[in-house]
Design a protein around this motif. Structure first.
Motif, PDB file in Angstrom:
ATOM      1  N   SER A   1       0.845  -1.205   0.000  1.00 29.20           N
ATOM      2  CA  SER A   1       0.000   0.000   0.000  1.00 29.20           C
ATOM      3  C   SER A   1       0.872   1.243   0.000  1.00 29.20           C
ATOM      4  O   SER A   1       2.049   1.183   0.356  1.00 29.20           O
ATOM      5  N   TYR A   2       0.268   2.369  -0.368  1.00 28.75           N
ATOM      6  CA  TYR A   2       1.024   3.629  -0.347  1.00 28.75           C
ATOM      7  C   TYR A   2       1.021   4.230   1.054  1.00 28.75           C
ATOM      8  O   TYR A   2       2.047   4.619   1.575  1.00 28.75           O
ATOM      9  N   THR A   3      -0.155   4.261   1.669  1.00 30.83           N
ATOM     10  CA  THR A   3      -0.269   4.989   2.946  1.00 30.83           C
ATOM     11  C   THR A   3      -0.167   4.090   4.177  1.00 30.83           C
ATOM     12  O   THR A   3       0.162   4.559   5.260  1.00 30.83           O
ATOM     13  N   HIS A   4      -0.499   2.824   4.032  1.00 28.52           N
ATOM     14  CA  HIS A   4      -0.583   1.881   5.153  1.00 28.52           C
ATOM     15  C   HIS A   4      -1.617   2.329   6.190  1.00 28.52           C
ATOM     16  O   HIS A   4      -1.597   1.899   7.336  1.00 28.52           O
ATOM     17  N   LYS A   5      -2.512   3.199   5.783  1.00 34.25           N
ATOM     18  CA  LYS A   5      -3.565   3.631   6.714  1.00 34.25           C
ATOM     19  C   LYS A   5      -4.824   2.832   6.398  1.00 34.25           C
ATOM     20  O   LYS A   5      -5.446   3.026   5.346  1.00 34.25           O
TER      21      LYS A   5
ATOM     22  N   SER B   1     -12.102 -10.583  -0.578  1.00 33.74           N
ATOM     23  CA  SER B   1     -12.207 -11.307  -1.850  1.00 33.74           C
ATOM     24  C   SER B   1     -12.433 -10.325  -3.006  1.00 33.74           C
ATOM     25  O   SER B   1     -11.916 -10.527  -4.108  1.00 33.74           O
ATOM     26  N   GLU B   2     -13.173  -9.265  -2.747  1.00 33.53           N
ATOM     27  CA  GLU B   2     -13.404  -8.267  -3.811  1.00 33.53           C
ATOM     28  C   GLU B   2     -12.115  -7.500  -4.112  1.00 33.53           C
ATOM     29  O   GLU B   2     -11.810  -7.199  -5.268  1.00 33.53           O
ATOM     30  N   LEU B   3     -11.387  -7.174  -3.059  1.00 36.85           N
ATOM     31  CA  LEU B   3     -10.122  -6.459  -3.259  1.00 36.85           C
ATOM     32  C   LEU B   3      -9.117  -7.373  -3.970  1.00 36.85           C
ATOM     33  O   LEU B   3      -8.371  -6.928  -4.850  1.00 36.85           O
ATOM     34  N   ALA B   4      -9.137  -8.631  -3.588  1.00 35.85           N
ATOM     35  CA  ALA B   4      -8.241  -9.602  -4.231  1.00 35.85           C
ATOM     36  C   ALA B   4      -8.557  -9.710  -5.714  1.00 35.85           C
ATOM     37  O   ALA B   4      -7.662  -9.871  -6.552  1.00 35.85           O
ATOM     38  N   ASN B   5      -9.839  -9.598  -6.032  1.00 40.35           N
ATOM     39  CA  ASN B   5     -10.245  -9.653  -7.430  1.00 40.35           C
ATOM     40  C   ASN B   5      -9.691  -8.459  -8.215  1.00 40.35           C
ATOM     41  O   ASN B   5      -9.321  -8.587  -9.379  1.00 40.35           O
TER      42      ASN B   5
ATOM     43  N   VAL C   1      -8.076   0.633  -4.937  1.00 39.69           N
ATOM     44  CA  VAL C   1      -7.463   0.664  -6.267  1.00 39.69           C
ATOM     45  C   VAL C   1      -6.584   1.909  -6.422  1.00 39.69           C
ATOM     46  O   VAL C   1      -5.460   1.834  -6.939  1.00 39.69           O
ATOM     47  N   TYR C   2      -7.084   3.044  -5.945  1.00 42.40           N
ATOM     48  CA  TYR C   2      -6.310   4.301  -6.025  1.00 42.40           C
ATOM     49  C   TYR C   2      -4.974   4.144  -5.293  1.00 42.40           C
ATOM     50  O   TYR C   2      -3.920   4.559  -5.797  1.00 42.40           O
ATOM     51  N   ASP C   3      -5.035   3.499  -4.131  1.00 48.39           N
ATOM     52  CA  ASP C   3      -3.820   3.311  -3.335  1.00 48.39           C
ATOM     53  C   ASP C   3      -2.823   2.381  -4.048  1.00 48.39           C
ATOM     54  O   ASP C   3      -1.627   2.656  -4.094  1.00 48.39           O
TER      55      ASP C   3
ATOM     56  N   ASP D   1     -13.159   1.656   0.690  1.00 44.40           N
ATOM     57  CA  ASP D   1     -13.978   1.006  -0.330  1.00 44.40           C
ATOM     58  C   ASP D   1     -13.065   0.563  -1.482  1.00 44.40           C
ATOM     59  O   ASP D   1     -11.851   0.802  -1.448  1.00 44.40           O
ATOM     60  N   LYS D   2     -13.664  -0.067  -2.473  1.00 47.89           N
ATOM     61  CA  LYS D   2     -12.882  -0.654  -3.571  1.00 47.89           C
ATOM     62  C   LYS D   2     -12.094   0.411  -4.339  1.00 47.89           C
ATOM     63  O   LYS D   2     -10.936   0.213  -4.678  1.00 47.89           O
ATOM     64  N   ASP D   3     -12.742   1.555  -4.577  1.00 46.29           N
ATOM     65  CA  ASP D   3     -12.068   2.613  -5.337  1.00 46.29           C
ATOM     66  C   ASP D   3     -10.851   3.143  -4.585  1.00 46.29           C
ATOM     67  O   ASP D   3      -9.806   3.419  -5.184  1.00 46.29           O
ATOM     68  N   ALA D   4     -11.014   3.310  -3.290  1.00 50.64           N
ATOM     69  CA  ALA D   4      -9.898   3.806  -2.478  1.00 50.64           C
ATOM     70  C   ALA D   4      -8.742   2.804  -2.507  1.00 50.64           C
ATOM     71  O   ALA D   4      -7.568   3.196  -2.607  1.00 50.64           O
TER      72      ALA D   4
END
Ligand code: ZN
Length: 361
Positions: A211-215, A264-268, A227-229, A222-225
């Motif tokens: 991750s970029y922030t590790h926060k 599982s969604e993030l893993a996807n 992906v952005y990271d 959420d999923k968008d956050a």
């Protein structure tokens, strides 16, 4: 008269020569024989020393596995390995993917953050299969079972949360020992840390995203956050090193309970980007206390924790306050080298990689 004297003189001379030869012979035998005996004895001593070292190692392994078993099953009676009688040894056969489902999770130990949302627990929770060794086995099959008890072949040293002021020390130690590790990095740009991304790559180590922030509150919002990271850290690594990293480790591990979006969604999302993620099956325990874990405890956690696996992915931290992790590293590497275990960097095909199952949306 002169002839008689001459003959006597020749006889004496011949006797003196004979005596000389005998004396030389005795000296030669007296010197050579002990020398030969010494050589034979030295070679025997050498062989015995090697056997002693090998037996000490076997004994150490038995001790470690006994302690390991006690940790796993503190309420069960101590197994008796040495006399081979009535031994019931339950050895964990944890799958990498399962080990983290309810087990060790990282403390969010990035300096400056006050988050401590996830406990770091030992990654030794039982997940099922146990192995029963009974005393009906004959000697040869007992040998085979002993080798089953110590299946360790490969170790992957992984360092999370860097780069930090300790990265260069870790890299120096890895280089001195000619081994490669894996760094799951975050976004941290400073005079000290920025050059480390490139150094990690140029010295042949694997670089992964953590991750970029590790926060947690941001990444897992959420999923968008999420992906952005990922895009931020992937870009940063690419800009600094020229490598488009395809390795990922979830902050807190993939079994963390803080993510508001199902993992599982993030893993996807990772799968869509051809990114593989890794957990760990052995923890150094260096995140279990903010006040520092002793070097000895870290060495023991890594060495005894790894023995029950064929492939051990060891979690360590690359943070300024983790000086005992740096201090423990040479001993950890030395131990694995001494028992003939390979130390390797992770790659997309390494054991422990999670294969994501498609989820229905
Ligand atoms: Zn972390």
């Amino acid at each position: 008269m002169n002839k008689t004297l001459g003959t006597g003189s020749v006889d004496r001379s011949a006797r003196v020569h004979r005596i000389k030869r005998v004396i030389i012979g005795i000296i030669v035998v007296a010197v050579l024989l002990p020398s030969i005996l010494c050589i034979i004895l030295f070679s025997k001593i050498n062989k015995l020393e090697k056997q002693i070292i090998e037996l000490s190692y076997q004994k150490e392994k038995v001790n470690v596995i006994t302690e390991y078993t006690k940790v796993l099953e503190p309420n069960k009676s101590e197994p008796n390995i040495e006399d081979g009688s009535s031994e019931i040894i339950n050895i964990e056969k944890m799958e990498l993917s399962e080990s983290t489902k309810e087990d060790s999770q990282e403390i969010d130990s990035i300096s400056g953050e006050s988050e401590s949302k996830v406990d770091d627990r030992e990654s030794l929770e039982e997940t099922g299969d146990s192995e029963l060794l009974d005393d009906s086995e004959d000697d040869s099959s007992t040998d085979a079972k002993v080798s089953d008890l110590f299946p360790l072949k490969r170790v992957y040293l992984t360092f999370d949360d860097g780069p930090s002021s300790n990265t260069s020390k870790i890299l120096d130690i890895l280089n001195e020992n000619d081994v490669k590790g894996t760094f799951f990095v975050v976004g941290r740009l400073s005079d000290t840390t920025t050059p480390m991304y490139k150094r990690i790559v140029s010295e042949g180590h694997a670089i992964g995203m953590h991750s970029y922030t590790h926060k947690y509150s941001e990444i897992y919002a959420d999923k968008d956050a999420f992906v952005y990271d990922i895009e931020r850290i992937q870009s940063l690594i690419y800009e600094q090193t020229g490598v488009l990293s395809k390795l990922y480790r979830f902050p807190g591990g993939s079994s963390n309970t803080v993510s508001r979006t199902p993992i599982s969604e993030l893993a996807n999302e990772l799968e869509k980007r051809d990114i593989k993620y890794f957990d760990w099956n052995v923890t150094s325990g260096d995140a279990s206390s903010k006040y520092g874990v002793s070097k000895e405890a870290i060495v023991k956690n890594c060495t005894s924790g790894a023995l029950g696996f064929e492939d051990a992915v060891i979690l360590m931290h690359d943070l300024p306050e983790k000086s005992t992790t740096v201090a423990a590293l040479p001993e950890i590497i030395g131990y694995f080298k001494s028992i003939g275990v390979e130390i390797l960097p992770l790659d997309e095909n390494a054991p422990g990689v999670h294969h994501v199952v498609e989820i229905s949306e």
